[in-house]
Motif scaffolding. Structure first.
Motif, PDB file in Angstrom:
ATOM      1  N   ASN A  65       5.788  -3.090   9.991  1.00  0.00           N
ATOM      2  CA  ASN A  65       5.091  -3.395   8.972  1.00  0.00           C
ATOM      3  C   ASN A  65       4.227  -2.203   8.581  1.00  0.00           C
ATOM      4  O   ASN A  65       4.021  -1.227   9.216  1.00  0.00           O
ATOM      5  CB  ASN A  65       4.007  -4.236   9.585  1.00  0.00           C
ATOM      6  CG  ASN A  65       4.610  -5.892   9.523  1.00  0.00           C
ATOM      7  OD1 ASN A  65       5.330  -6.308   8.994  1.00  0.00           O
ATOM      8  ND2 ASN A  65       3.576  -6.588  10.257  1.00  0.00           N
ATOM      9  N   GLU A  99      -2.671  -4.187   6.577  1.00  0.00           N
ATOM     10  CA  GLU A  99      -1.339  -4.215   6.908  1.00  0.00           C
ATOM     11  C   GLU A  99      -0.528  -5.065   5.773  1.00  0.00           C
ATOM     12  O   GLU A  99      -1.127  -5.762   5.117  1.00  0.00           O
ATOM     13  CB  GLU A  99      -1.120  -5.346   8.128  1.00  0.00           C
ATOM     14  CG  GLU A  99       0.349  -5.077   8.755  1.00  0.00           C
ATOM     15  CD  GLU A  99       0.318  -5.675  10.356  1.00  0.00           C
ATOM     16  OE1 GLU A  99       0.812  -6.859  10.444  1.00  0.00           O
ATOM     17  OE2 GLU A  99      -0.222  -5.047  10.992  1.00  0.00           O
ATOM     18  N   THR A 100       0.551  -4.383   5.763  1.00  0.00           N
ATOM     19  CA  THR A 100       1.580  -4.803   4.699  1.00  0.00           C
ATOM     20  C   THR A 100       2.764  -5.163   5.102  1.00  0.00           C
ATOM     21  O   THR A 100       3.270  -4.775   6.344  1.00  0.00           O
ATOM     22  CB  THR A 100       1.732  -3.784   3.600  1.00  0.00           C
ATOM     23  OG1 THR A 100       2.284  -2.807   4.008  1.00  0.00           O
ATOM     24  CG2 THR A 100       0.481  -3.419   2.920  1.00  0.00           C
ATOM     25  N   LYS A 101       3.678  -5.992   4.487  1.00  0.00           N
ATOM     26  CA  LYS A 101       5.132  -6.228   4.904  1.00  0.00           C
ATOM     27  C   LYS A 101       5.743  -5.083   4.934  1.00  0.00           C
ATOM     28  O   LYS A 101       5.504  -4.253   3.866  1.00  0.00           O
ATOM     29  CB  LYS A 101       5.536  -7.518   4.186  1.00  0.00           C
ATOM     30  CG  LYS A 101       4.894  -8.868   4.762  1.00  0.00           C
ATOM     31  CD  LYS A 101       5.581  -9.853   3.853  1.00  0.00           C
ATOM     32  CE  LYS A 101       4.727 -11.293   4.030  1.00  0.00           C
ATOM     33  NZ  LYS A 101       5.416 -12.307   3.102  1.00  0.00           N
ATOM     34  N   GLU A 157       6.775  -3.618   1.339  1.00  0.00           N
ATOM     35  CA  GLU A 157       6.220  -4.280   0.100  1.00  0.00           C
ATOM     36  C   GLU A 157       5.442  -3.457  -0.939  1.00  0.00           C
ATOM     37  O   GLU A 157       5.754  -4.251  -2.171  1.00  0.00           O
ATOM     38  CB  GLU A 157       5.154  -5.158   0.877  1.00  0.00           C
ATOM     39  CG  GLU A 157       4.166  -6.253   0.094  1.00  0.00           C
ATOM     40  CD  GLU A 157       3.283  -6.955   0.885  1.00  0.00           C
ATOM     41  OE1 GLU A 157       2.413  -7.554  -0.015  1.00  0.00           O
ATOM     42  OE2 GLU A 157       2.973  -6.507   1.966  1.00  0.00           O
ATOM     43  N   ILE A 158       5.169  -2.412  -0.751  1.00  0.00           N
ATOM     44  CA  ILE A 158       4.309  -1.572  -1.650  1.00  0.00           C
ATOM     45  C   ILE A 158       5.157  -0.416  -1.958  1.00  0.00           C
ATOM     46  O   ILE A 158       5.519   0.081  -1.459  1.00  0.00           O
ATOM     47  CB  ILE A 158       3.062  -1.291  -1.312  1.00  0.00           C
ATOM     48  CG1 ILE A 158       2.017  -2.429  -0.945  1.00  0.00           C
ATOM     49  CG2 ILE A 158       2.135  -0.249  -2.317  1.00  0.00           C
ATOM     50  CD1 ILE A 158       0.519  -2.130  -0.493  1.00  0.00           C
ATOM     51  N   ALA A 214      -2.727  -3.501  -3.350  1.00  0.00           N
ATOM     52  CA  ALA A 214      -1.680  -4.522  -3.055  1.00  0.00           C
ATOM     53  C   ALA A 214      -2.316  -5.552  -3.978  1.00  0.00           C
ATOM     54  O   ALA A 214      -3.506  -5.541  -4.518  1.00  0.00           O
ATOM     55  CB  ALA A 214      -1.915  -5.041  -1.663  1.00  0.00           C
ATOM     56  N   PRO A 274      -4.854  -8.299   1.134  1.00  0.00           N
ATOM     57  CA  PRO A 274      -4.269  -7.866   2.357  1.00  0.00           C
ATOM     58  C   PRO A 274      -4.878  -8.447   3.461  1.00  0.00           C
ATOM     59  O   PRO A 274      -5.657  -9.107   3.648  1.00  0.00           O
ATOM     60  CB  PRO A 274      -4.499  -6.326   2.152  1.00  0.00           C
ATOM     61  CG  PRO A 274      -5.914  -6.604   1.554  1.00  0.00           C
ATOM     62  CD  PRO A 274      -5.892  -7.797   0.473  1.00  0.00           C
TER      63      PRO A 274
END
Length: 412
Positions: A194, A205-207, A210-211, A404, A408
């Motif tokens: 992640n 935190e992001t997947k 993802e970004i 995001a 988030p």
């Protein structure tokens, strides 16, 4: 000047060893040690004949007693840990037992857990202080030079830094459908985890992947880059006062991402043991064995890397921005040391960090990240030893919108 014990003999270690031999006034003697002594012997044979005396040894870097015995035999001024980050703590234990200075290029991560952070190594601080020795953590490029860039920006151009974006672009092409530019096991664990970034005192935190942002890199061109978690975010968020946000982006081509997704989907990036023909194997370690060795990519790789930091902050009450970065040519690196630029950009700073310690420019007992020392002599050495840096005082910023698009997740 002194003697270094270098543990590891892969791509990064090979570059650092080449640079130590070039810098024979500081590195009068080096001992190259690895689990596979024949690799050390081959490198010694290639580099022997100069002013630096080279010896080799076999050692299991997971075995503290073996490490202690080797350090006591070699009696180095510094141990340069250029092996795997799984071995940081055993080597630090051996350095404590022998009261020997320590350096690495990547922070510790447990072999059975895809998680890397500094807490395990920071816990050694008091013990290193009492022993009167120094541990320098993260003396590669990122982490490493990115921390030095941050300390340099704060010292010379800002009263306060509000945000840092670290951009790591590899515009090189090795010709393989899928290969990693450094240790496949470490690389794939890193990019499949992640993402995380620091903002307003919280980890967000992001997947994975993802970004995404698109950035036009000097001497490379426009590339897709993705937000990842990288270890220097943790130390810089702690050591750069007043920082409100820090992010890390790395470029990836579509072919790499497509192959990685397919490998994830069939379980080949897993670190959970499975039963295969009566044996326990870890899929990611098997994948590492079948992928091209990063140390062999040098003669195939063309193009350039561009790695640097974009800062936003204030000086004398006025808002300003600043971008400092290095551009490194894969083919030039191969001509000089037989390596591609990804190993070169890590191996050169490893040598420079050791030089800072051996010459007494950076010398205080304890455990420190690289940004906690005076950046100026290191910045000068980058220009001298093959990683010249460039400055831009009006850079294009990564974005001007929220990171995001959805709410988030805060990570405590």
């Amino acid at each position: 000047m002194g003697k270094a014990l270098i543990i590891g003999c892969g791509g990064v270690a090979s570059v650092a060893i080449n640079k130590c031999v070039q810098n024979s006034e500081v590195f009068e003697e080096i001992c190259i040690a690895s689990r596979t002594k024949s690799k050390c012997d081959a490198l010694k044979e290639k580099l022997d004949g100069g002013k630096t005396k080279i010896t080799t040894a076999q050692v299991d870097a997971n075995n503290v007693d073996e490490l202690i015995a080797l350090i006591e035999e070699v009696k180095p001024d510094i141990v340069m840990n250029l092996a795997l980050p799984y071995q940081d703590l055993t080597i630090m234990d051996a350095c404590l037992a022998t009261k020997t200075n320590y350096l690495d290029t990547a922070n510790y991560e447990p072999e059975d857990t895809a998680k890397f952070e500094y807490k395990w190594q920071w816990e050694y601080k008091e013990r290193f202080e009492k022993a009167g020795i120094t541990a320098l953590l993260g003396s590669g490029f990122d982490p490493g030079v990115t921390g030095v860039f941050s300390a340099y920006a704060l010292k010379h151009y800002f009263d306060e830094i509000e945000s840092i974006d670290i951009l790591d672009c590899n515009g090189g092409d090795h010709g393989y459908p899928f290969a990693t530019n450094f240790n496949p096991e470490i690389n794939i664990r890193e990019v499949s985890a992640n993402g995380r970034y620091w903002e307003n005192g919280e980890w967000i935190e992001t997947k994975p992947m993802e970004i995404k942002r698109v950035y036009n890199f000097d001497e490379v061109g426009e590339k897709d880059m993705y937000l990842l978690y990288h270890e220097e975010l943790e130390s810089l968020a702690k050591n750069i006062p007043g920082l409100k946000r820090i992010r890390f982006f790395m470029t990836f081509g579509q072919s790499y991402l497509t192959h990685l997704k397919a490998l994830e989907n069939v379980g080949m990036t897993s670190i959970e043991p499975i039963e295969f023909e009566g044996k326990q194997i870890i899929p990611l370690q098997f994948l590492k064995a079948v992928l091209p060795d990063p140390a062999t990519l040098g003669p195939r790789t063309k193009g350039k890397t561009n790695i640097g930091c974009i800062f936003k902050g204030k000086k004398d009450g006025v808002e300003k921005t600043y971008y400092v970065y290095n551009v490194c040519d894969h083919e030039e690196c191969y001509r000089e040391v037989g390596s591609q630029a990804v190993s070169y950009t890590t191996g050169v700073p490893a040598m420079i960090g050791a030089m800072m310690m051996m010459t007494g420019k950076w010398n205080k007992p304890g455990v420190f990240n690289i940004e906690e020392f005076d950046p100026d002599p290191f910045m000068d050495a980058l220009n001298k030893w093959g990683l010249p840096w460039k400055e831009n005082f009006n850079p294009v910023m990564v974005d001007s919108e929220p990171v995001a698009e959805k709410e988030p997740e805060l990570v405590k």
